[in-house]
Enzyme design. Sequence first.
Site, PDB file in Angstrom:
ATOM      1  N   ARG A  37       1.428  -4.139   4.360  1.00 31.70           N
ATOM      2  CA  ARG A  37       2.085  -3.450   2.865  1.00 31.70           C
ATOM      3  C   ARG A  37       3.527  -3.080   3.784  1.00 31.70           C
ATOM      4  O   ARG A  37       3.571  -2.260   4.605  1.00 31.70           O
ATOM      5  CB  ARG A  37       2.163  -1.913   1.972  1.00 31.70           C
ATOM      6  CG  ARG A  37       3.085  -1.572   1.546  1.00 31.70           C
ATOM      7  CD  ARG A  37       2.738   0.221   1.266  1.00 31.70           C
ATOM      8  NE  ARG A  37       3.240   0.274  -0.423  1.00 31.70           N
ATOM      9  CZ  ARG A  37       4.263   0.885   0.685  1.00 31.70           C
ATOM     10  NH1 ARG A  37       4.211   1.813   1.386  1.00 31.70           N
ATOM     11  NH2 ARG A  37       5.163   1.703  -0.440  1.00 31.70           N
ATOM     12  N   SER A 106      -1.191  -1.909  -9.742  1.00 27.99           N
ATOM     13  CA  SER A 106      -1.468  -0.967  -9.563  1.00 27.99           C
ATOM     14  C   SER A 106      -0.652  -0.588 -11.280  1.00 27.99           C
ATOM     15  O   SER A 106       0.239  -0.276 -12.255  1.00 27.99           O
ATOM     16  CB  SER A 106       0.340  -0.610  -9.111  1.00 27.99           C
ATOM     17  OG  SER A 106      -0.026  -0.517  -7.585  1.00 27.99           O
ATOM     18  N   LYS A 135       4.008   7.321  -0.354  1.00 26.97           N
ATOM     19  CA  LYS A 135       4.224   6.567  -1.089  1.00 26.97           C
ATOM     20  C   LYS A 135       5.481   7.634  -1.551  1.00 26.97           C
ATOM     21  O   LYS A 135       4.962   8.309  -2.197  1.00 26.97           O
ATOM     22  CB  LYS A 135       3.772   5.923  -1.689  1.00 26.97           C
ATOM     23  CG  LYS A 135       2.471   5.290  -0.933  1.00 26.97           C
ATOM     24  CD  LYS A 135       1.648   4.431  -2.256  1.00 26.97           C
ATOM     25  CE  LYS A 135       2.800   3.290  -2.868  1.00 26.97           C
ATOM     26  NZ  LYS A 135       2.103   2.392  -3.961  1.00 26.97           N
TER      27      LYS A 135
END
Length: 218
Positions: A37, A106, A135
């Site tokens: 990521r 997600s 996040k």
Amino acid sequence: MKYELYVITDEALSGGLPHEVIAERAVRGGADVIQLRDKSRSCRDLVRIGRRILSVTGPAGTGFIVNDRLDVALACGADGVHLGQGDLRPGVARQIAPPGFVIGVSVSSVEEAVSAEEEGADYVVISPVFSTGSKYDAGPGLGPALIREIRMNVTVPVLAIGGIGPENVCDVIDAGADGVAVISAVVAQPDITAAARRLASLIEGRKRAGDADRKRQS
């Protein structure tokens, strides 16, 4: 693919360690899946990094997933891609991807989870279960109760992410999650391998205890 401990790389939280080093240390600690990521790198850089991670995960039998970028995942030979609600739809990705390619999505509701499975998702990640600083766009914690609801409505593996660590991972497994996805709980720790090993052990132990309880009740 096994999904019990799913570790997401983050160079900022690791104190500057490269993605491939994070991956290698997490794999040594028992991570089942590594997700690359990085929203700041170019496509070329991500492919290069992805190939380095694959050289670690491949021989270990660990899954390798790329966040958001289907093009990068395909170019570097990753096992799959993880998509958010604002990314390419899983049904479209499934049409492009080769057979056996893993697609994760997600979700933050039962409806999103059911839709993801119907469109061909191989697993869903409930985000975020608890509030998290890893996040910035994750939003408020949804709570373990949602894990139970989603678990009852889909057949694919259900993972949880957001604010999960050694202190609450057993609660998440008890709620019905097949595994957990983590960033800070592993990547931001002084010893990534030890942190991953501890979480993997807690998950395995809790699942074993749960299986034993169910056998006694049957």
